[in-house]
Every structure is written in C-alpha cells, then in structure tokens.
Write a protein that holds these residues in place. Structure first.
Motif, short mmCIF file in Angstrom:
data_model
loop_
_atom_site.label_atom_id
_atom_site.label_comp_id
_atom_site.label_asym_id
_atom_site.label_seq_id
_atom_site.Cartn_x
_atom_site.Cartn_y
_atom_site.Cartn_z
N ASP A 168 13.16 9.72 8.30
CA ASP A 168 13.52 8.43 8.89
C ASP A 168 13.01 7.35 7.94
O ASP A 168 11.80 7.24 7.72
CB ASP A 168 12.87 8.25 10.27
CG ASP A 168 13.34 9.30 11.26
OD1 ASP A 168 14.52 9.70 11.19
OD2 ASP A 168 12.53 9.72 12.11
N PHE A 196 12.48 3.41 6.40
CA PHE A 196 12.31 1.99 6.73
C PHE A 196 12.18 1.26 5.40
O PHE A 196 11.17 1.41 4.70
CB PHE A 196 11.07 1.79 7.61
CG PHE A 196 10.82 0.36 8.02
CD1 PHE A 196 11.77 -0.64 7.84
CD2 PHE A 196 9.62 0.01 8.62
CE1 PHE A 196 11.52 -1.95 8.21
CE2 PHE A 196 9.37 -1.30 9.00
CZ PHE A 196 10.32 -2.27 8.79
N SER A 213 17.84 8.47 10.03
CA SER A 213 17.61 7.19 10.69
C SER A 213 17.19 6.18 9.64
O SER A 213 16.32 6.47 8.80
CB SER A 213 16.52 7.34 11.76
OG SER A 213 16.13 6.08 12.27
N ARG A 269 16.18 2.00 8.92
CA ARG A 269 15.86 0.65 9.38
C ARG A 269 15.72 -0.24 8.15
O ARG A 269 15.04 0.12 7.19
CB ARG A 269 14.56 0.64 10.19
CG ARG A 269 14.16 -0.75 10.71
CD ARG A 269 12.83 -0.67 11.45
NE ARG A 269 12.30 -1.97 11.83
CZ ARG A 269 12.47 -2.52 13.03
NH1 ARG A 269 13.13 -1.87 13.97
NH2 ARG A 269 11.95 -3.72 13.30
N ASP A 275 14.91 -4.32 6.79
CA ASP A 275 14.40 -5.66 7.09
C ASP A 275 14.10 -6.35 5.76
O ASP A 275 13.76 -5.70 4.77
CB ASP A 275 13.15 -5.57 7.95
CG ASP A 275 12.85 -6.87 8.69
OD1 ASP A 275 13.51 -7.88 8.38
OD2 ASP A 275 11.96 -6.87 9.56
N ARG A 320 21.29 6.91 13.06
CA ARG A 320 20.77 5.65 13.63
C ARG A 320 20.61 4.63 12.50
O ARG A 320 19.99 4.91 11.48
CB ARG A 320 19.43 5.89 14.32
CG ARG A 320 18.76 4.64 14.88
CD ARG A 320 17.43 4.99 15.55
NE ARG A 320 17.66 5.77 16.75
CZ ARG A 320 17.86 5.26 17.96
NH1 ARG A 320 17.86 3.94 18.12
NH2 ARG A 320 18.04 6.04 19.00
N GLU A 342 19.43 0.57 11.97
CA GLU A 342 18.85 -0.67 12.50
C GLU A 342 18.76 -1.69 11.37
O GLU A 342 18.02 -1.49 10.41
CB GLU A 342 17.45 -0.44 13.06
CG GLU A 342 17.36 0.55 14.21
CD GLU A 342 15.91 0.84 14.55
OE1 GLU A 342 15.32 0.06 15.34
OE2 GLU A 342 15.37 1.82 14.03
N VAL A 373 17.68 -5.48 10.99
CA VAL A 373 16.96 -6.38 11.89
C VAL A 373 16.42 -7.62 11.19
O VAL A 373 16.35 -7.71 9.97
CB VAL A 373 15.79 -5.64 12.58
CG1 VAL A 373 16.30 -4.48 13.42
CG2 VAL A 373 14.79 -5.11 11.54
N THR A 393 22.18 -1.15 15.43
CA THR A 393 21.54 -2.43 15.75
C THR A 393 21.85 -3.42 14.64
O THR A 393 21.63 -3.12 13.46
CB THR A 393 20.01 -2.27 15.88
OG1 THR A 393 19.72 -1.37 16.95
CG2 THR A 393 19.35 -3.61 16.15
N ASP A 409 6.93 -1.26 13.95
CA ASP A 409 7.52 -1.60 12.66
C ASP A 409 7.17 -3.02 12.25
O ASP A 409 6.86 -3.29 11.08
CB ASP A 409 9.03 -1.41 12.71
CG ASP A 409 9.42 0.04 12.92
OD1 ASP A 409 8.84 0.91 12.24
OD2 ASP A 409 10.28 0.32 13.77
#
Length: 510
Positions: free
Chosen positions: A158, A160, A187, A189, A191, A212, A214, A216, A242, A480
């Motif tokens: 996952d 990030f 997954s 994410r 940012d 998934r 995200e 954000v 998301t 996070d």
C-alpha cells in the motif's frame, strides 16, 4: 488461551542468538509461528533473520499477524517501526543471500492498520508514508547491487506518495535495469503532488491492479485533470476512489457550451461506469449542484460507500439519491454540510428508509440540525437497525435535545460509536453556526463535562454501556495526516508564498 507450541515459540525467540542459531533445525511449517511470536515480543533481530531464511514460497504479513493464525490474537493494528523495518531489511537480506535459487516468490506487506495508540512495547509506529519510503529505498539499493539474474520477488504494498518521497518511489517503480523486488501496488494515496507528477507515478504503479485510489488535500485537480486521469491511465479493478476538493470544477480555460451541457462531467461519468468493481466513491467538497444523476446514474455497480459532504446538493440531487439503486446498498454515507431537515426533510427520510437494511455508518456534520428537528431525526433513524456509528458534530443542539436523541439511540442494537456536538448550552448566547475553529473551542468545559456524563448515564440506565460517545472537536484521528503534517505544512506555506508573489506581480502590472 495460547497453545504449548506458541509458548515454546515465545521462549525460543526471547533469546535471539539461540533462535538464530537454531533455525537450521526448525521445520519449515514452524516459521510462521516463530514470526508471530517474534512480532508479538518485538524481537526485530529474529524477524530479520526469519525473513532472510524464509523457506516458503509466500509471505503474507496480514495473514501471519491476523486472528486466523496461531494464537488468535490480532496483531495487524501494531504498525511497530522496529518489526516492520526488520521485515523489509530481512527481505533485502533474502535477496542478497548467496547459495542457490530463492524459494520466496511473493511477499505481501499490506493489511497493517494504522491506529492512534500503538500496542507494541516500543510504542513507535511506522506509518504508511514511512513504509512506502522504506520499501522504495530498499528497492533502489538492491537495484544497484550486482546480483545474479533470478525471477524477481513480487512485493504487494500500500503506497503513500507525496512530494517528499516522490523521486525515490518513481525510481523504485520504474527501474532502469533488473530489479530483484518488483513492487505491485494495491492501494495508492497521493498528497502534495502536482497533476503531472500524479499521472506519472500512477502509470508506473501498475493501475491495472490498483484496488483503492485516494487523491487528497493538496493535489490540485480540476475536472480536466480528473477526466485525463481516468481516461488515459485507466483503473479496471478499482473498487474505491477518493478525489480531492474542487475536483469537478471547470478548468480555468474552459468556456460554457451553448446548450449548458458539461462534456467533462459526461466523460468522467462514462469512465466511472467502465469500472465494474467500483463500490466506494468520495467526492467531498466538490460543487455538484444538479449533477448527481449524471455522475452516479451510469454506474454499473451499486455503491456501498458514498461521501457527498459539502457538495451543495439541491432537491433534484437528493431526490435521485433517495430513489436510485445505490440507496438500498449503502453501508457508509456522509451528507455533511447540507441543511437536510430545512431543505429536504421528506427526501432525506425516504433515503434513510431505503438504506436502513444496510447502513452502518452515517455522518451528518454541520447539517443545521436544531432542536425542532429532533422528532424527524429520531423517526428517520428508527429503522436503521444495522447502524454502528453515528457522527453529527457541529449541529446547534441543546442538552435537552441530545438527551432525547440518546434515549432513542438506545433502541439501535448494533450502535457502538456516537460523535455528538458540544451542546449549544455550553456556548455564549447567540453563537452563530457553522462555527470556525476558534469559536468552536470557546465553550464552558465544566458544563460540557456535566452534560456528557448525563448523556452517558442515559445509555447506562438503558443497559447500553457498549456505546462509546465522544466529541472530537477537530475531527477524528487521521494517521496519514498525522505522519506527514510537517510536509503538508511546508507545502501550504509554499502555496501561500506563491499566491502572494502572483498577487504582487499583478499589482505591479496594474
């Protein structure tokens, strides 16, 4: 109760040097047992050695730590820094170890749950961002090693990604030569990235396997970027999406069409309809007035999770939600920021009635719910017997109204968590809603404590001490955001500085 086998495993790993020297004589099927014992006791040295010598073809971290392995204690919410670092270091040692072909084919590092309070002995967590950077740096280091060519180990992770680890992640995902570890992302994410950075790293991350996504906070996207992301990258297996605030705003250079149609929204909706696994959609803080039918209507699968907080919905949007196929499958729903009982009382009532058989989590923050709406709210919630969590912070409710609501909530058998607002009795008379953070924090703490105890007493008298109640003024814990708060702060300061510079240049030109 722990078995004699596990007690013996704990005794062995409690002496790291003895355990490491004994591994050659340990049966292969006991390695998972020794791993869980080492993780429980935080024996990082033993964990690293176990991974270096791992004799099995697969290493599934979530399964090894979960309740189905021996013993049934669930350790997946222990994001222990020492143990997780040892896992990745041991994986690197496994690659570098000389002597014959590697047995390990798959290493799945997903499934760790980040929580606010760590239960591991050291209490030091390695969050998703830190795990991403650690794995990426390990991959880059191994890419530079002169290794004998072998089949790469597939590492599920996952990820990030922010500006702070973007370069090393890109290098790990897109190596220039042979890579002994091949990262496969389930997954993702993002940012604090620019739109072009986001597109680049997602193409490398293997979007065909992504489940998934995200995007954000500080990723500044408009509808043109979203359309480009979905159309050019493609996410056939995506189950959860998301998008950041204002993701459906028109691009700055766009001009309205004569017929009032929105071709970008139509294209985005079509791309979403091609995602046959999509069941979770979060588009909070995007202006979607009158657009919900066009966005959600084409979807082929009913949504289980839907976040429409602060989307400026109108009567047509709420009517579509109440009557569409999604409403009967919703498990998680967020309609924060809408005056539901002032503007859409009957429609909202119908929506909850249709969702009652499946709805588990409902969020109604800053929905202008007042004392006069309490009867309608109680009636709307009464059929929701599957409801586990209810959040309604930021609503101007008195202690009397809250007491009445809590009495009704006792009748919901599966309810376990309630986040309620500071009663308006605790604020100075005439306080305006919605409140900013400064006004929100200026309340009579002593009066609040008395009212909160009274509300808990209502639950206890009804035999519902199993319901946890709280008032997190500034939102629930987000691991996070907590982990990357320094980087996000620097990003916001830089954005503010850029805006001031642009404003200054505009003034000079004038």
């Amino acid at each position: 109760m722990r078995s004699l086998r596990f007690i013996s495993a704990e005794a062995l790993v409690s002496h790291p040097q003895v355990a490491k020297q004994s591994l050659d004589g340990v049966a292969h099927n006991l390695y998972p047992l020794l791993f869980k014992a080492s993780y429980l006791l935080e024996q990082a040295e033993v964990i690293r050695t176990l991974l270096e010598r791992w004799p099995l073809e697969e290493f599934w971290l979530s399964a090894l730590l979960g309740p189905r392995s021996e013993p049934p204690e669930d350790l997946r919410d222990r994001a222990c820094r020492a143990c997780l670092e040892a896992c990745v270091q041991g994986l690197a040692d496994h690659v570098l170890r000389a002597g014959g072909p590697r047995r390990l084919r798959v290493a799945d590092l997903t499934g760790i749950r980040d929580v606010q309070v760590q239960q591991c002995p050291c209490g030091r967590a390695l969050g998703r961002w830190g795990r991403t950077e650690l794995l990426a740096r390990t991959c880059c280091r191994l890419q530079a090693e002169p290794l004998v060519a072998q089949r790469p180990i597939q590492v599920f992770a996952d990820l990030f990604v922010t500006e702070g680890n973007f370069k090393v992640v890109v290098q790990a995902l897109g190596p220039s030569g042979p890579a002994p570890l091949r990262v496969r992302c389930l997954s993702f994410r993002a940012d604090s990235l620019g739109p072009s950075q986001l597109l680049h790293v997602l193409r490398l991350a293997g979007p065909g396997e992504l489940r998934r996504l995200e995007v954000v906070h500080n990723v500044r996207l408009h509808a043109g970027h979203v359309q480009q992301l979905l159309a050019q990258v493609g996410f056939p297996q995506l189950a959860s999406l998301t998008l950041p605030a204002k993701a459906f705003d028109a691009p700055p250079t766009s001009t309205p069409t004569p017929d009032g149609e929105d071709p970008l929204l139509t294209s985005i909706a079509w791309e979403l309809s091609q995602m046959t696994q999509l069941t979770e959609l979060s588009v909070a803080f995007s202006t979607l007035t009158g657009k919900i039918r066009k966005l959600l209507g084409p979807l082929r699968t009913p949504l289980r999770v839907l976040d429409l907080a602060n989307c400026s919905l109108n009567h047509a949007d709420m009517a579509f939600l109440a009557d569409c196929a999604h409403s009967m499958c919703l498990e998680v729903l967020d309609l924060s920021g809408h005056s539901l009982f002032s503007l859409f009382p009957s429609t909202f009532f119908r929506l909850l009635g249709r969702a009652a058989q499946t709805l588990r989590i409902l969020t109604l923050e800053e929905c202008s719910i007042e004392d006069s709406h309490m009867s309608m709210l109680i009636l709307a919630l009464s059929p929701c017997h599957e409801l586990c969590e209810l959040r309604f912070l930021g609503n101007p409710l008195s202690a009397r109204a809250l007491r009445r609501l809590f009495t009704a909530l006792c009748e919901l058998p599966k309810l376990r968590c309630v986040e309620f607002p500071v009663p308006k009795d605790c604020y100075p008379e005439g306080t305006a809603y919605p409140q900013d953070e400064l006004a929100m924090s200026k309340f009579d703490q002593q009066k609040y404590n008395v009212i909160a105890e009274d509300l808990r007493a209502v639950l206890l008298r009804a035999g519902r001490g199993d319901i946890q109640v709280c008032t997190p003024l500034f939102g629930s814990f987000d691991p996070d955001i907590q982990e990357t708060s320094n980087e996000l702060g620097a990003f916001l300061l830089q954005a503010f500085k850029t805006a001031l510079e642009n404003f200054s240049r505009a003034l000079e030109q004038m």
